[in-house]
Design an enzyme around this catalytic site. Structure first.
Site, PDB file in Angstrom:
ATOM      1  N   ASP A  15       0.721  -0.807  -0.135  1.00  0.00           N
ATOM      2  CA  ASP A  15       0.144   0.072   0.259  1.00  0.00           C
ATOM      3  C   ASP A  15       0.937   1.227  -0.311  1.00  0.00           C
ATOM      4  OD1 ASP A  15      -2.220  -0.540  -0.159  1.00  0.00           O
ATOM      5  OD2 ASP A  15      -2.922  -1.189   1.992  1.00  0.00           O
ATOM      6  N   HIS A  80       8.744  -8.495  -2.298  1.00  0.00           N
ATOM      7  CA  HIS A  80       9.682  -8.482  -2.071  1.00  0.00           C
ATOM      8  C   HIS A  80      10.181  -9.807  -2.960  1.00  0.00           C
ATOM      9  CE1 HIS A  80       8.644 -11.694   0.054  1.00  0.00           C
ATOM     10  NE2 HIS A  80       8.757 -12.885  -0.820  1.00  0.00           N
TER      11      HIS A  80
END
Length: 593
Positions: A15, A80
């Protein structure tokens, strides 16, 4: 060979606006079509040099007017995942990364995770400090450069942004990085650029691209040289496609890949050797996955590009695995060996003690292993796949010798039902977290608290030093038991302490009871005057007024106190223990060494 476009990764906490940032640049509507407004897909977009010229436009003068790279290949990733899978021997396939930070929230858990992984992979990065439109009082200047928008803001609005930037700089500094606002940096090699942006209004995006292109041109030129010959790539994701079966979403970072090429790709059991049936590419400025138009089939691709490879026998292929094209006329054995060695360095299976690590992809497995090694944590098994009963057995064997390593770290994988039941029955602890940073931190915190608690328990059991003086005129009973008054000169005495007199090396027996003002106490510390009772000695024959007596500290306890717990003793107790050890060494030279 010409230089290729740099491969750029976008990282950041959930976000923070990663997809919206790219979305704003490419003016497509991926964000609107994705569930919950959070990136659900890993995609790559190619920004050709013409597009960059349009976007950077008036700022080109600061790049001496010329863009020398053929464009940018930007990989958009949730958290990631894509970045860890973009791995190659000795580092990352990504040449440079954009770390997105929310200006109001600053550092969050995944921000730290991204930094850890960027450090491990030695990847240069710039920081998009996003959502500046949410600074209270900010007046948006849609699509303007930050340099034009910032001066028009009110005094307090500017101060509010500057303070937020200073907070972020301070956190970076604590993690060993020097950062500053991009327009104040003289040397980009030693200072990381912070570019204030708003994905919503488009402010600052021109400068973000300008800094990215500028850094790529100045510092990455050598890395962007490509070689002649077959393609080299990294598998971003394995994806089932209707009508095509399993396909490999791959980033090609060197060479040329052609249809019908023989390729070697890393697999779960062993390397997979197969021929390319088709190479599918998206149109420029479109997504690798979930494109609005269908993929285009091509006969060959050059680095750097994001492609979908269609081939047979891809079952067991691993995300994060290397992919090598085999030159025409050559046998694949050399590349099979190369892939086996490369994956073998990541997948660990040793006889030594260590924890068990299971992860969803080779990329995350490698990143977690590296961070654990930096924290000096031993690993017994590191592998891709769900946690099985066998993993629990391996961890339980380690647990009998070292309870702190007899655990399992599970990242983005399932724990099979029989494994979960077995772990509960035999007490093997499983750490399971969707964020790498939290997974490692939770384990390290748990391990530290267990070690401290074990340390504390060990310390409690040890005999501590004590030195007392027999007070004249306070003999309450001479024998069976002898009861007399003492002053604690240093350290402490407790019930069951054995006492000795140094002058004649006389061992006088054990303290049965301690009384302070008529009440029984378990311990007496320096400065206290108490009465003690002892069964063995007779006062006047074995113990005398004004005697200086010492607590007999066993040799093993002295060794452990000196080696592990000296900081827990007061300065006076440390001095006393050393005095006691020196006295014992007069008789036995290597006592407590």
């Amino acid at each position: 060979m010409p230089i290729r476009q740099p491969i750029v990764c976008v990282l950041g906490h959930v976000d923070t606006g990663k997809t919206l940032l790219l979305d704003r640049i490419r003016k497509t509507t991926v964000q609107a079509r994705e569930a919950g407004g959070i990136t659900q897909h890993i995609g790559a977009s190619f920004f050709p040099v013409e597009t960059l010229k349009k976007l950077i436009g008036p700022l080109l003068s600061s790049l001496k007017g010329k863009i020398q790279i053929p464009g940018l290949l930007i990989v958009d990733t949730p958290g990631h995942e894509a970045f860890t899978n973009l791995r190659r021997r000795g580092g990352s396939v990504a040449d440079i990364a954009i770390l997105v930070v929310d200006v109001l929230k600053g550092f969050e858990a995944q921000t730290l995770e991204c930094i850890e992984i960027l450090k491990v992979r030695k990847t240069p990065f710039i920081v998009a400090v996003n959502k500046i439109d949410r600074i209270p009082g900010w007046t948006p200047k849609p699509s303007s450069p930050f340099g034009k928008s910032y001066p028009t803001q009110g005094k307090y609005v500017k101060e509010a942004l500057d303070n937020k930037l200073y907070e972020i700089m301070g956190t970076f500094s604590r993690h060993g990085f020097s950062t500053d606002r991009f327009d104040r940096i003289k040397d980009f090699t030693s200072t990381i650029a912070l570019i204030p942006t708003s994905a919503k209004t488009g402010e600052g995006l021109n400068e973000l691209l300008m800094v990215l292109v500028g850094l790529a041109q100045i510092y990455l030129k050598k890395k962007l040289n490509t070689t002649k010959g077959p393609g080299k790539g990294s598998v971003l994701e394995i994806k089932e496609e209707p009508g095509l079966g399993l396909t490999l979403n791959t980033i090609i970072y060197d060479g040329t890949l052609k249809k019908d090429d023989l390729i070697v790709v890393g697999g779960k059991e062993k390397p997979i050797i197969t021929h390319i049936r088709a190479i599918l590419v998206p149109k420029p400025l479109d997504e690798i996955r979930d494109p609005r138009d269908k993929f285009t089939s091509v006969n060959h691709v050059y680095a750097a590009s994001g492609v979908k490879i269609v081939a047979a026998n891809l079952e067991g292929a691993l995300a994060g695995a290397p992919l090598y094209g085999v030159p025409a006329g050559e046998k694949p054995e050399k590349y099979v060996k190369q892939v086996t060695e490369e994956i073998g360095k990541i997948r660990i299976a040793t006889e030594s003690k260590g924890l068990v690590l299971k992860a969803d992809t080779l990329g995350s497995l490698e990143a977690i292993s590296e961070i654990l090694k930096q924290n000096e944590v031993q690993i017994k098994i590191a592998d891709v796949g769900d946690v099985s009963k066998r993993d629990i057995t391996e961890a339980s064997v380690v647990k009998t010798h070292d309870p702190l390593l007899g655990v399992i770290l599970a990242f983005n994988v399932k724990i099979l039902p029989d494994a979960e039941e077995n772990a509960a029955n035999i007490g093997v602890k499983i750490f399971k977290e969707p964020i790498i940073y939290n997974l490692i931190d939770n384990y390290l915190d748990w391990s530290k608290s267990k070690r401290e608690s074990k340390n504390e328990q060990e310390y409690e059991k040890l005999t501590k030093p004590g030195k007392i003086r027999v007070i004249p005129g306070y003999v309450f009973r001479r024998a069976k038991p002898a009861i007399f008054g003492v002053e604690i000169l240093s350290g402490r005495i407790i019930q069951k302490n054995s006492l000795l007199r140094m002058e004649d090396d006389a061992v006088l027996g054990v303290v049965q009871q301690i009384q302070d003002k008529g009440k029984a106490v378990s311990e007496a510390k320096k400065g206290m005057e108490v009465a003690i009772s002892m069964d063995k000695p007779i006062f006047g024959r074995h113990i005398f007024e004004k005697d200086i007596l010492y607590v007999r500290v066993p040799e093993e306890d002295t060794k452990i106190l000196l080696a592990n717990h000296l900081d827990k003793l007061t300065e006076g107790e440390q001095k006393l223990l050393k005095e006691y050890a020196e006295f014992m060494r007069k008789k036995t030279p290597f006592w407590a060494f």
